[in-house]
Design a protein around this motif. Structure first.
Motif, mmCIF file in Angstrom:
data_model
loop_
_atom_site.group_PDB
_atom_site.id
_atom_site.type_symbol
_atom_site.label_atom_id
_atom_site.label_comp_id
_atom_site.label_asym_id
_atom_site.label_seq_id
_atom_site.Cartn_x
_atom_site.Cartn_y
_atom_site.Cartn_z
ATOM 1 N N LEU A 263 0.819 -1.204 0.000
ATOM 2 C CA LEU A 263 0.000 0.000 0.000
ATOM 3 C C LEU A 263 0.856 1.260 0.000
ATOM 4 O O LEU A 263 1.817 1.356 0.767
ATOM 5 C CB LEU A 263 -0.926 0.004 1.217
ATOM 6 C CG LEU A 263 -1.953 -1.127 1.263
ATOM 7 C CD1 LEU A 263 -2.759 -1.047 2.546
ATOM 8 C CD2 LEU A 263 -2.879 -1.082 0.052
ATOM 9 N N PRO A 264 0.516 2.235 -0.843
ATOM 10 C CA PRO A 264 1.261 3.501 -0.855
ATOM 11 C C PRO A 264 1.088 4.243 0.469
ATOM 12 O O PRO A 264 -0.001 4.244 1.061
ATOM 13 C CB PRO A 264 0.615 4.281 -2.014
ATOM 14 C CG PRO A 264 -0.081 3.245 -2.844
ATOM 15 C CD PRO A 264 -0.510 2.182 -1.899
ATOM 16 N N ASP A 265 2.141 4.883 0.924
ATOM 17 C CA ASP A 265 2.094 5.588 2.208
ATOM 18 C C ASP A 265 1.202 6.816 2.171
ATOM 19 O O ASP A 265 0.708 7.259 3.215
ATOM 20 C CB ASP A 265 3.511 6.010 2.627
ATOM 21 C CG ASP A 265 4.404 4.812 2.925
ATOM 22 O OD1 ASP A 265 3.859 3.765 3.332
ATOM 23 O OD2 ASP A 265 5.629 4.928 2.736
ATOM 24 N N VAL A 298 7.119 -2.833 4.984
ATOM 25 C CA VAL A 298 6.034 -2.179 4.256
ATOM 26 C C VAL A 298 4.714 -2.459 4.967
ATOM 27 O O VAL A 298 4.655 -3.234 5.926
ATOM 28 C CB VAL A 298 5.949 -2.699 2.804
ATOM 29 C CG1 VAL A 298 7.218 -2.387 2.033
ATOM 30 C CG2 VAL A 298 5.671 -4.211 2.786
ATOM 31 N N THR A 299 3.660 -1.824 4.479
ATOM 32 C CA THR A 299 2.295 -2.159 4.881
ATOM 33 C C THR A 299 1.608 -2.775 3.677
ATOM 34 O O THR A 299 1.690 -2.245 2.562
ATOM 35 C CB THR A 299 1.523 -0.908 5.327
ATOM 36 O OG1 THR A 299 2.182 -0.335 6.466
ATOM 37 C CG2 THR A 299 0.096 -1.260 5.714
ATOM 38 N N VAL A 300 0.947 -3.901 3.896
ATOM 39 C CA VAL A 300 0.285 -4.594 2.797
ATOM 40 C C VAL A 300 -1.216 -4.660 3.044
ATOM 41 O O VAL A 300 -1.685 -4.647 4.188
ATOM 42 C CB VAL A 300 0.848 -6.021 2.595
ATOM 43 C CG1 VAL A 300 2.301 -5.972 2.146
ATOM 44 C CG2 VAL A 300 0.707 -6.864 3.856
ATOM 45 N N GLY A 301 -1.972 -4.709 1.945
ATOM 46 C CA GLY A 301 -3.417 -4.845 2.014
ATOM 47 C C GLY A 301 -3.863 -6.102 1.290
ATOM 48 O O GLY A 301 -3.330 -6.444 0.224
ATOM 49 N N LEU A 302 -4.834 -6.780 1.857
ATOM 50 C CA LEU A 302 -5.335 -8.024 1.270
ATOM 51 C C LEU A 302 -6.136 -7.724 0.006
ATOM 52 O O LEU A 302 -7.097 -6.942 0.038
ATOM 53 C CB LEU A 302 -6.215 -8.759 2.285
ATOM 54 C CG LEU A 302 -6.803 -10.100 1.833
ATOM 55 C CD1 LEU A 302 -5.705 -11.129 1.610
ATOM 56 C CD2 LEU A 302 -7.818 -10.615 2.858
ATOM 57 N N ALA A 386 13.461 -2.665 -6.214
ATOM 58 C CA ALA A 386 14.185 -1.460 -5.832
ATOM 59 C C ALA A 386 14.099 -1.278 -4.314
ATOM 60 O O ALA A 386 13.339 -1.976 -3.633
ATOM 61 C CB ALA A 386 13.601 -0.251 -6.543
ATOM 62 N N ASP A 387 14.843 -0.314 -3.807
ATOM 63 C CA ASP A 387 14.855 -0.061 -2.365
ATOM 64 C C ASP A 387 13.608 0.686 -1.899
ATOM 65 O O ASP A 387 13.279 0.660 -0.711
ATOM 66 C CB ASP A 387 16.082 0.769 -1.976
ATOM 67 C CG ASP A 387 17.371 -0.029 -2.077
ATOM 68 O OD1 ASP A 387 17.290 -1.269 -2.081
ATOM 69 O OD2 ASP A 387 18.448 0.590 -2.150
ATOM 70 N N ALA A 388 12.959 1.392 -2.816
ATOM 71 C CA ALA A 388 11.819 2.219 -2.446
ATOM 72 C C ALA A 388 10.759 2.124 -3.533
ATOM 73 O O ALA A 388 11.035 1.734 -4.672
ATOM 74 C CB ALA A 388 12.260 3.672 -2.255
ATOM 75 N N ALA A 389 9.545 2.522 -3.187
ATOM 76 C CA ALA A 389 8.442 2.481 -4.147
ATOM 77 C C ALA A 389 8.667 3.497 -5.265
ATOM 78 O O ALA A 389 9.230 4.566 -5.021
ATOM 79 C CB ALA A 389 7.134 2.771 -3.425
#
Length: 501
Positions: A263-265, A298-302, A386-389
């Motif tokens: 999920l995008p921050d 990270v934070t993930v969404g189902l 990559a290291d970042a989104a």
């Protein structure tokens, strides 16, 4: 306490209704076929709003006994269903019909919500989080960077898999990978370890022993099973509103496969629409852009979930397969077909077609594909982390173009009705943003054009089988009927025992 559901329609006794649906239709090869007419496929008293597209919006309700597996209360609960008591294998069933499919879809929603319990305490671990993962159970399935497990905070997922069963990767419109996780309930994991099936040598020895791989089946307590049978033979005067309980009893094997989106921050409002978890991603040097091992927090969404359970009734010993996904995942293909499209040998001769530009934003569809052109095209280039989104990158470091994914198979109207009822009941809970795509079960002996006997004939998930939805084997139970262990033994509808698959 939730408001009880009232009914403006006379729902037939589920047991008698199930039998009627089974017996309606024509004789095919000497068997009784239940063929859904327009009147049977959707309850006529339910209304739908005009212009609502694929998923009907209904304005009626069900009885409160729909929601908890043991029949108590009138809301979703933590009690897991263990069997489908209406499932009578003496009928041969080949097509979707309203009263025959409804018990299976109810079972799926009951199982899904019980796995997500406690529903009113989102800060607590859900029931599914107590299950071991595939990597926990099989030591030979290692993490690319084992160091990521060190000091993993409580409540964090440890993820590593991002290849679908086809070997393809799925990235969302934000340019981030989708990750996958398999979990096994204690009944199934205990069976695996008791028979030493968690090791390659153990699986080889088991195959040589001549024993069949036979995961435990769920069944109702004898007293409950007798009560269900008695009610079907001698229904009470008010039996029309009674739904047979699917618990308590002995739980069977249950296998879960999750699809998680990063999920995008900066999209907190949108992210609140998902079941979310903090996660750490374990990456090896061959997977990253700079060649270094990494642990990404990270934070993930189902976004998708397969829920597979073995039950004793009918042909449930060959498992019942449910698939859920988030309502914001994808739009419907312009040429979407009904899930029992068995007449044509090639249901999608030209692939699943893009509907073109749409007003709604989707996680896996951006409208870049021209209307009427094939969607669901896999990325052919090798991708690195990559290291970042955005985390998905070409070897040059540039961001790839995200594929447009569409859903190829329509919902059965009875399944759409059940989704409306359950989503309404879950109003205010994040689970109301998920839908059941379908529940697949074995209803007949199979054979062309009926596959292995699965009903409905086709079932796929846009996040778990993104690029194979248009294929003639786009069927969960049909595919898994071919499953074997890495010792070459038939493995009871699961690929878990082939750790290289």
């Amino acid at each position: 306490m939730s408001r009880p559901f009232t009914s403006h329609m006379s729902l037939p006794n589920p047991l008698r209704g199930f039998a009627r649906a089974m017996a309606t239709g024509a004789l095919i090869a000497g068997f009784v076929c239940a063929i859904a007419s327009a009147g049977q496929a959707q309850n006529a008293n339910l209304k739908r709003t005009p212009g609502d597209g694929d998923i009907p919006v209904f304005t009626d309700t069900y009885a409160g006994s729909e929601f908890c597996a043991d029949g108590s209360g009138n809301a979703p609960c933590a009690i897991a269903p263990v069997d489908v008591p209406e499932f009578d294998a003496s009928f041969v069933y080949r097509f979707l019909a309203y009263h025959a499919q409804r018990p299976f879809d109810r079972f799926s929603w009951q199982a899904f919500t019980s796995l997500m319990a406690p529903l009113d305490q989102p800060d607590q671990k859900a029931h599914w989080e107590t299950f071991p993962t595939r990597r926990d159970l099989f030591d030979e399935v290692t993490y690319p960077n084992p160091a990521c497990a060190n000091d993993l905070p409580d409540g964090h997922l440890l993820l590593a898999s991002y290849l679908q069963s086809t070997g393809d990767v799925l990235i969302d419109q934000a340019g981030n990978f989708v990750l996958f996780e398999t979990r096994i309930n204690p009944v199934a994991s205990d069976y695996i370890t008791a028979n030493t099936l968690q090791t390659r040598l153990g699986r080889a020895a088991f195959a040589k022993s001549g024993q069949a791989i036979d995961f435990p089946t769920g069944h109702l307590d004898p007293e409950m099973a007798d009560a269900v049978k008695l009610a079907s033979v001698n229904p009470a005067p008010n039996a029309d509103s009674v739904i047979p309980a699917s618990a308590p009893g002995q739980m069977g094997a249950q296998l879960l496969k999750f699809a998680w989106r990063i999920l995008p921050d900066d999209e907190a409002t949108q992210n609140n629409r998902y079941v979310t978890r903090p996660a750490r991603i374990s990456l090896g040097g061959d997977q990253t852009l700079d060649g270094q091992v990494k642990c990404l927090d990270v934070t993930v969404g189902l976004v998708g979930m397969h829920l597979v359970q073995r039950v004793a009734s009918g042909n449930g010993d060959r498992w019942i397969w449910a698939s859920f996904e988030h309502v914001d995942n994808v739009p419907l293909a312009a040429n979407a077909r009904r899930p029992n499209s068995i007449i044509t040998k090639e249901p999608f001769e030209n692939g699943c077609l893009s509907p073109g530009a749409l007003d709604q934003a989707y996680a896996f569809y951006g409208g870049k594909t021209a209307s009427g052109s094939p969607a669901n095209q896999p990325i052919s280039d090798a991708l690195k982390w990559a290291d970042a989104a955005p985390y998905a990158r070409l070897s040059s470091g540039e961001t790839p173009t995200s594929p447009d994914i569409v859903r190829c198979w329509r919902l059965f109207s009875g399944t759409a009705e059940g989704n409306f009822v359950w989503q309404s009941k879950l109003s205010g809970n994040v689970l109301a943003n998920y839908m059941l795509l379908g529940t697949q079960w074995i209803g007949n002996p199979g054979g062309a054009p009926f596959g292995v006997g699965e009903v409905p004939r086709f079932l796929t998930n846009s996040t778990l089988e993104s690029f194979m939805q248009d294929q003639d084997d786009a069927t969960c139970l049909g595919c898994h009927a071919r499953a074997t262990s890495d010792a070459g033994q038939i493995s009871n509808f699961t690929f878990l025992l082939d750790t290289g698959s």
